[in-house]
Design an enzyme around this catalytic site. Structure first.
Site, PDB file in Angstrom:
ATOM      1  N   ASP A  45      45.505  31.771  -6.266  1.00  0.00           N
ATOM      2  CA  ASP A  45      44.152  31.989  -5.747  1.00  0.00           C
ATOM      3  C   ASP A  45      44.075  33.333  -5.031  1.00  0.00           C
ATOM      4  O   ASP A  45      44.731  33.548  -4.015  1.00  0.00           O
ATOM      5  CB  ASP A  45      43.810  30.876  -4.745  1.00  0.00           C
ATOM      6  CG  ASP A  45      42.403  31.032  -4.185  1.00  0.00           C
ATOM      7  OD1 ASP A  45      41.467  30.484  -4.791  1.00  0.00           O
ATOM      8  OD2 ASP A  45      42.233  31.724  -3.149  1.00  0.00           O
ATOM      9  N   TYR A  50      40.628  40.347  -0.899  1.00  0.00           N
ATOM     10  CA  TYR A  50      42.017  40.308  -0.425  1.00  0.00           C
ATOM     11  C   TYR A  50      42.761  41.611  -0.764  1.00  0.00           C
ATOM     12  O   TYR A  50      43.824  41.872  -0.221  1.00  0.00           O
ATOM     13  CB  TYR A  50      42.806  39.128  -1.036  1.00  0.00           C
ATOM     14  CG  TYR A  50      42.238  37.749  -0.784  1.00  0.00           C
ATOM     15  CD1 TYR A  50      41.212  37.538   0.127  1.00  0.00           C
ATOM     16  CD2 TYR A  50      42.729  36.637  -1.470  1.00  0.00           C
ATOM     17  CE1 TYR A  50      40.683  36.269   0.346  1.00  0.00           C
ATOM     18  CE2 TYR A  50      42.214  35.368  -1.254  1.00  0.00           C
ATOM     19  CZ  TYR A  50      41.181  35.194  -0.357  1.00  0.00           C
ATOM     20  OH  TYR A  50      40.675  33.936  -0.158  1.00  0.00           O
ATOM     21  N   LYS A  75      37.416  35.652  -6.803  1.00  0.00           N
ATOM     22  CA  LYS A  75      36.088  35.373  -6.227  1.00  0.00           C
ATOM     23  C   LYS A  75      35.258  36.649  -6.170  1.00  0.00           C
ATOM     24  O   LYS A  75      35.807  37.736  -5.934  1.00  0.00           O
ATOM     25  CB  LYS A  75      36.229  34.805  -4.804  1.00  0.00           C
ATOM     26  CG  LYS A  75      37.232  33.689  -4.719  1.00  0.00           C
ATOM     27  CD  LYS A  75      37.394  33.118  -3.330  1.00  0.00           C
ATOM     28  CE  LYS A  75      38.635  32.256  -3.260  1.00  0.00           C
ATOM     29  NZ  LYS A  75      39.880  32.979  -2.964  1.00  0.00           N
ATOM     30  N   HIS A 108      32.153  33.828  -3.347  1.00  0.00           N
ATOM     31  CA  HIS A 108      32.962  33.694  -2.125  1.00  0.00           C
ATOM     32  C   HIS A 108      32.162  33.132  -0.943  1.00  0.00           C
ATOM     33  O   HIS A 108      32.671  32.325  -0.166  1.00  0.00           O
ATOM     34  CB  HIS A 108      33.549  35.067  -1.768  1.00  0.00           C
ATOM     35  CG  HIS A 108      34.860  35.001  -1.070  1.00  0.00           C
ATOM     36  ND1 HIS A 108      35.880  35.880  -1.285  1.00  0.00           N
ATOM     37  CD2 HIS A 108      35.329  34.142  -0.131  1.00  0.00           C
ATOM     38  CE1 HIS A 108      36.912  35.573  -0.515  1.00  0.00           C
ATOM     39  NE2 HIS A 108      36.583  34.521   0.201  1.00  0.00           N
TER      40      HIS A 108
HETATM   41  P1  NAD Z   1      46.914  27.904   5.102  1.00  0.00           P
HETATM   42  O1  NAD Z   1      46.324  26.679   5.685  1.00  0.00           O
HETATM   43  O2  NAD Z   1      47.472  27.885   3.744  1.00  0.00           O
HETATM   44  O3  NAD Z   1      47.995  28.365   6.169  1.00  0.00           O
HETATM   45  C1  NAD Z   1      48.900  29.390   5.927  1.00  0.00           C
HETATM   46  C2  NAD Z   1      49.794  29.550   7.142  1.00  0.00           C
HETATM   47  O4  NAD Z   1      50.387  28.299   7.480  1.00  0.00           O
HETATM   48  C3  NAD Z   1      50.957  30.499   6.884  1.00  0.00           C
HETATM   49  O5  NAD Z   1      50.579  31.816   7.129  1.00  0.00           O
HETATM   50  C4  NAD Z   1      52.002  29.987   7.860  1.00  0.00           C
HETATM   51  O6  NAD Z   1      51.737  30.508   9.137  1.00  0.00           O
HETATM   52  C5  NAD Z   1      51.733  28.499   7.878  1.00  0.00           C
HETATM   53  N1  NAD Z   1      52.590  27.712   6.969  1.00  0.00           N
HETATM   54  C6  NAD Z   1      52.606  27.709   5.605  1.00  0.00           C
HETATM   55  N2  NAD Z   1      53.501  26.813   5.150  1.00  0.00           N
HETATM   56  C7  NAD Z   1      54.070  26.231   6.245  1.00  0.00           C
HETATM   57  C8  NAD Z   1      55.063  25.252   6.417  1.00  0.00           C
HETATM   58  N3  NAD Z   1      55.655  24.653   5.390  1.00  0.00           N
HETATM   59  N4  NAD Z   1      55.399  24.907   7.694  1.00  0.00           N
HETATM   60  C9  NAD Z   1      54.811  25.486   8.746  1.00  0.00           C
HETATM   61  N5  NAD Z   1      53.860  26.427   8.646  1.00  0.00           N
HETATM   62  C10 NAD Z   1      53.484  26.804   7.396  1.00  0.00           C
HETATM   63  O7  NAD Z   1      45.822  29.063   5.286  1.00  0.00           O
HETATM   64  P2  NAD Z   1      45.188  30.198   4.368  1.00  0.00           P
HETATM   65  O8  NAD Z   1      46.220  31.123   3.836  1.00  0.00           O
HETATM   66  O9  NAD Z   1      44.101  30.820   5.143  1.00  0.00           O
HETATM   67  O10 NAD Z   1      44.547  29.376   3.168  1.00  0.00           O
HETATM   68  C11 NAD Z   1      45.182  29.223   1.918  1.00  0.00           C
HETATM   69  C12 NAD Z   1      44.507  30.049   0.846  1.00  0.00           C
HETATM   70  O11 NAD Z   1      43.118  29.712   0.764  1.00  0.00           O
HETATM   71  C13 NAD Z   1      44.480  31.554   1.142  1.00  0.00           C
HETATM   72  O12 NAD Z   1      45.736  32.164   0.927  1.00  0.00           O
HETATM   73  C14 NAD Z   1      43.381  32.000   0.208  1.00  0.00           C
HETATM   74  O13 NAD Z   1      43.875  32.095  -1.117  1.00  0.00           O
HETATM   75  C15 NAD Z   1      42.383  30.863   0.354  1.00  0.00           C
HETATM   76  N6  NAD Z   1      41.329  31.127   1.371  1.00  0.00           N
HETATM   77  C16 NAD Z   1      40.021  31.132   0.951  1.00  0.00           C
HETATM   78  C17 NAD Z   1      38.994  31.367   1.874  1.00  0.00           C
HETATM   79  C18 NAD Z   1      37.580  31.379   1.411  1.00  0.00           C
HETATM   80  O14 NAD Z   1      36.697  31.814   2.168  1.00  0.00           O
HETATM   81  N7  NAD Z   1      37.295  30.935   0.200  1.00  0.00           N
HETATM   82  C19 NAD Z   1      39.295  31.589   3.224  1.00  0.00           C
HETATM   83  C20 NAD Z   1      40.630  31.566   3.610  1.00  0.00           C
HETATM   84  C21 NAD Z   1      41.635  31.326   2.688  1.00  0.00           C
END
Ligand code: NAD
Length: 286
Positions: A45, A50, A75, A108
């Site tokens: 994704d 990004y 997106k 988005h």
């Molecule tokens: P996420 O909930 O996936 O959290 C990621 C964070 O959680 C990492 O940076 C790390 O700090 C922690 N983490 C990951 N694995 C872990 C583990 N096993 N144990 C402990 N901590 C851990 O948050 P995200 O990256 O914001 O969301 C995932 C994806 O969603 C993004 O990478 C992106 O592709 C998408 N996204 C979309 C939007 C949107 O507006 N559509 C917004 C934000 C993110």
């Protein structure tokens, strides 16, 4: 690992994907994507905003995996909403990712002119350039509005979802309308208090799993598509090991009780769709 969820048009979407938001560029990005592929992730994704579509395309190419084994989402950013602007943005995204089609393309945010962007996405879908069309950060009001003027309904909505912000109202609405629920920030973007919540710690201990694995499994059991992000090689693997245990109904219910209704991130009906803010963004996002 290969569990899928079926979209309204029959396309199978891998329920566990990999998010690439804010992964450091260069060597870290390369190692991260290689590790994700090694751990079995095939669904990725990204988004124009990004700034890593090109890097992702390069790493996927390097993997040597056939295109049809990959599931790639991007997106359209708020500054590209409009019929022609969205088509142009789609072509740019394909060029950067080095692909001829996208598995999934999402609006988005519900910024001004999202209906026109949707019309472009419908045409691209009918031409076979996008396999699944959808939206992100849409509230019920936006979905209702789009329903009145679209030929094809959105097949998915990617929204902030985690145990403290479970989105029950929107989720039930989407189930009724056959719109899949995809969680962004499935781990609460790494929120420490969430990852150390005593209820989750206790459930995790009972299964000899981590809290992150319990949260991800909870999403899976709700039928939600997840795209956790990590650039830590051990956690990338850990987040994929969620299909060898299950949560009981009682455990699912205990997690349901953790919903406080608190977003950790921006409210999608806030500044992200404000026309003045978008005009300003146009100066910076190319
Ligand atoms: P996420 O909930 O996936 O959290 C990621 C964070 O959680 C990492 O940076 C790390 O700090 C922690 N983490 C990951 N694995 C872990 C583990 N096993 N144990 C402990 N901590 C851990 O948050 P995200 O990256 O914001 O969301 C995932 C994806 O969603 C993004 O990478 C992106 O592709 C998408 N996204 C979309 C939007 C949107 O507006 N559509 C917004 C934000 C993110």
């Amino acid at each position: 690992m290969y569990r899928t969820v079926e979209a309204a048009n029959g396309v199978q979407i891998p329920q566990l994907g990999f998010g690439v938001y804010k992964i450091e560029k260069g060597a870290v990005f390369e190692k991260t994507i290689a590790a994700a592929i090694q751990s079995g992730y095939r669904h990725f994704d990204t988004a124009k905003i990004y700034g890593n579509e090109e890097a992702l395309g390069r790493e996927l190419q390097k993997s040597g995996l056939p295109r049809e084994e990959l599931f790639i989402t991007s997106k359209v950013w708020t500054t590209d909403l409009g019929y022609h602007a969205t088509k142009k943005a789609f072509e740019q995204t394909c060029r950067k990712l080095n692909v001829t089609y996208l598995d999934m393309y999402l609006i988005h945010f519900a910024g001004p002119h999202y209906e026109k962007a949707w019309a472009a996405m419908e045409d691209l879908y009918m031409e076979g350039r996008i396999k699944v069309i959808g939206v992100a950060n849409f509230e019920i009001e936006h979905l209702e509005h789009l329903k009145k003027q679209s030929r094809i309904s959105p097949m998915i909505n990617q929204i902030e979802t985690h145990p403290e912000f479970q989105q029950h109202n929107l989720h039930d609405y989407m189930v009724r309308d056959r719109i899949l629920h995809e969680a962004w920030g499935p781990l609460g973007q790494g929120n420490k208090a969430l990852l150390e919540h005593p209820v989750l710690v206790e459930i995790a201990r009972n299964h000899q799993k981590s809290v992150a694995q319990v949260i991800l499994r909870w999403h899976i059991n709700r039928g939600i598509i997840i795209i956790p992000k990590s650039s830590n090689l051990q956690r990338i693997k850990e987040n994929s090991e969620i299909f060898d245990f299950d949560l009981s109904e009682e455990e699912m219910d205990r997690i349901r009780q953790l919903d406080t209704g608190n977003r950790y991130s921006v409210n999608p009906t806030g500044y992200m769709i404000n026309p003045i803010y978008i005009q300003l963004m146009k100066l910076f996002v190319k």
